[in-house]
Design an enzyme around this catalytic site. Structure first.
Site, PDB file in Angstrom:
ATOM      1  N   CYS A 130       0.655  -1.383  -0.007  1.00 13.56           N
ATOM      2  CA  CYS A 130      -0.144  -0.180   0.152  1.00 13.56           C
ATOM      3  C   CYS A 130       0.863   1.363   0.166  1.00 13.56           C
ATOM      4  O   CYS A 130       0.692   2.224  -0.927  1.00 13.56           O
ATOM      5  CB  CYS A 130      -0.860  -0.163   1.101  1.00 13.56           C
ATOM      6  SG  CYS A 130      -0.187  -0.420   2.795  1.00 13.56           S
ATOM      7  N   HIS A 243      -2.869   6.580   5.024  1.00 16.56           N
ATOM      8  CA  HIS A 243      -1.569   6.504   5.286  1.00 16.56           C
ATOM      9  C   HIS A 243      -1.076   7.817   4.631  1.00 16.56           C
ATOM     10  O   HIS A 243      -1.206   8.519   3.871  1.00 16.56           O
ATOM     11  CB  HIS A 243      -0.640   5.577   4.710  1.00 16.56           C
ATOM     12  CG  HIS A 243      -0.710   4.410   5.135  1.00 16.56           C
ATOM     13  ND1 HIS A 243      -1.382   3.842   6.207  1.00 16.56           N
ATOM     14  CD2 HIS A 243      -0.236   3.175   4.475  1.00 16.56           C
ATOM     15  CE1 HIS A 243      -1.426   2.442   6.451  1.00 16.56           C
ATOM     16  NE2 HIS A 243      -0.564   1.861   5.526  1.00 16.56           N
TER      17      HIS A 243
END
Ligand code: A2P
Length: 338
Positions: A130, A243
């Protein structure tokens, strides 16, 4: 009539599996049959999809007969076990785990960066890590204009990357701290609420953790550039979803912030978010649930004439996992590879 494809989601009850289901519906994927696979624990339970209750099945040897595309997100060992069986049954598997990512016969794809690699697939296509996907989407448009020689990355990774149970744990920890009670860590290695710690992925021999080495090795494979130098420090922060990354990019020549801004303003999968007058830049709460990687705070690195600083936030369950996988499936269809 448009062709329809039978899809199986392996790990349908997980955080990424749930997002995969939402995306298939939202993006009007040309679905034939949809099969929801998980462990014995979930077998017989149902999940709503497009107004219908679909029964979850435990994965078995015959689960992949009659399946065209498998979207796998049940962890590395499950992928190792079941994806060879799925491809043998004739399906193409798009794997979200790290099990096959660095295998030379397995394309590792970010559709905005290296869609052409998909033609090389031999049944399994890997979805990158990711943090790596979010970084690749944001910096590849710059790398194409002028090569990046070195990246120094620091990440601020949300707890949803550690799973739904870890998210619940952080909420309980926060509640406990507000009640002057001890914060208990069972899923995560240490209390995360009102705290942070270096990423909890396993340590490797060179003292980088696996998450950090994924950013190094996977970026090189996706960019098709083994020379790009990358160092990363990955940190888990008490953010529930999305994130963030602080990136220092060193180019072969100076790269003006205005030129970077101009390129990123129209780059696929990127949204420029910056207002220096208000100190307004990408934030994880604003990136959550969005398809685009939010990029901003682009500035000249005052310590290096060829350096550029930028900051990004991206929903790692969406673009960092499920959306990227669905885009790969769409690419298979548009390129008539299935
Ligand atoms: P289950 O809910 O039945 O355990 P997450 O990454 O959010 O923890 O999700 C992991 C996913 O992988 C879940 O859908 C989980 O299903 C699935 N899974 C875990 N173990 C197995 C297994 N042995 N066989 C198939 N699916 C599994």
């Amino acid at each position: 009539m448009t062709k329809k494809y039978n899809v199986a989601i392996l790990g349908a009850t997980g955080a990424v599996g749930t997002e995969l289901l939402a995306l298939l519906e939202e993006r009007k994927f040309p679905l034939g049959k949809l099969k929801l696979l998980a462990s014995e624990r979930s077998a017989g339970k149902s999940i709503k999809f497009a107004g219908q209750d679909l029964i979850i099945e435990a994965v078995t040897e015959s689960s992949f007969d009659d399946v065209d595309i498998v979207l796998a997100s049940a962890g590395g060992s499950i992928s190792q076990k079941w994806l060879p069986i799925a491809t043998k049954a004739g399906a193409v598997a798009i794997d979200n785990s790290s099990a096959f990512r660095m295998h030379p016969d397995v394309p590792l794809i970010v559709p905005e960066v290296n869609p052409e690699a998909i033609t090389q697939h031999k049944g399994i296509i890997a979805n990158p890590n990711c943090t790596t996907i979010l970084m690749a989407v944001a910096i590849y448009p710059l790398h194409q204009v002028q090569p990046i020689q070195r990246i120094v990355a620091a990440t601020y990774q949300s707890v949803s990357g550690a799973g739904a149970m870890a998210m619940e744990e952080v909420k309980l920890q926060a509640q406990a701290i507000l009640n002057n009670e001890p914060a208990v860590a069972k899923i995560l290695p240490y209390p995360l609420a009102f705290n942070l710690f270096p990423h909890n992925s396993p340590m490797t021999d060179n003292s980088y953790c696996e998450e950090e080495m994924k950013m190094v090795n996977e970026t090189r494979k996706i960019f098709g550039d083994q020379n790009i130098r990358i160092t990363a420090t990955c940190v888990r922060v008490p953010v529930l979803r999305a994130h963030s990354e602080a990136l220092n990019l060193e180019f072969t020549q100076p790269f003006s912030p205005d030129k970077a801004r101009e390129i990123l303003a129209t780059a696929a999968g990127v949204k420029l978010v910056e207002d220096f007058s208000k100190n307004y830049f990408p934030m994880p709460i604003e990136a959550s649930g969005k398809d685009e990687v939010l990029v901003g705070r682009i500035r000249q690195d005052i310590s290096h004439p060829n350096g550029l600083e930028l900051w990004l936030c991206g929903d790692q369950i969406r673009k960092g996992a499920a959306l990227n996988a669905v885009q790969i499936a769409e690419l298979l269809i548009t390129k008539a590879l299935i």
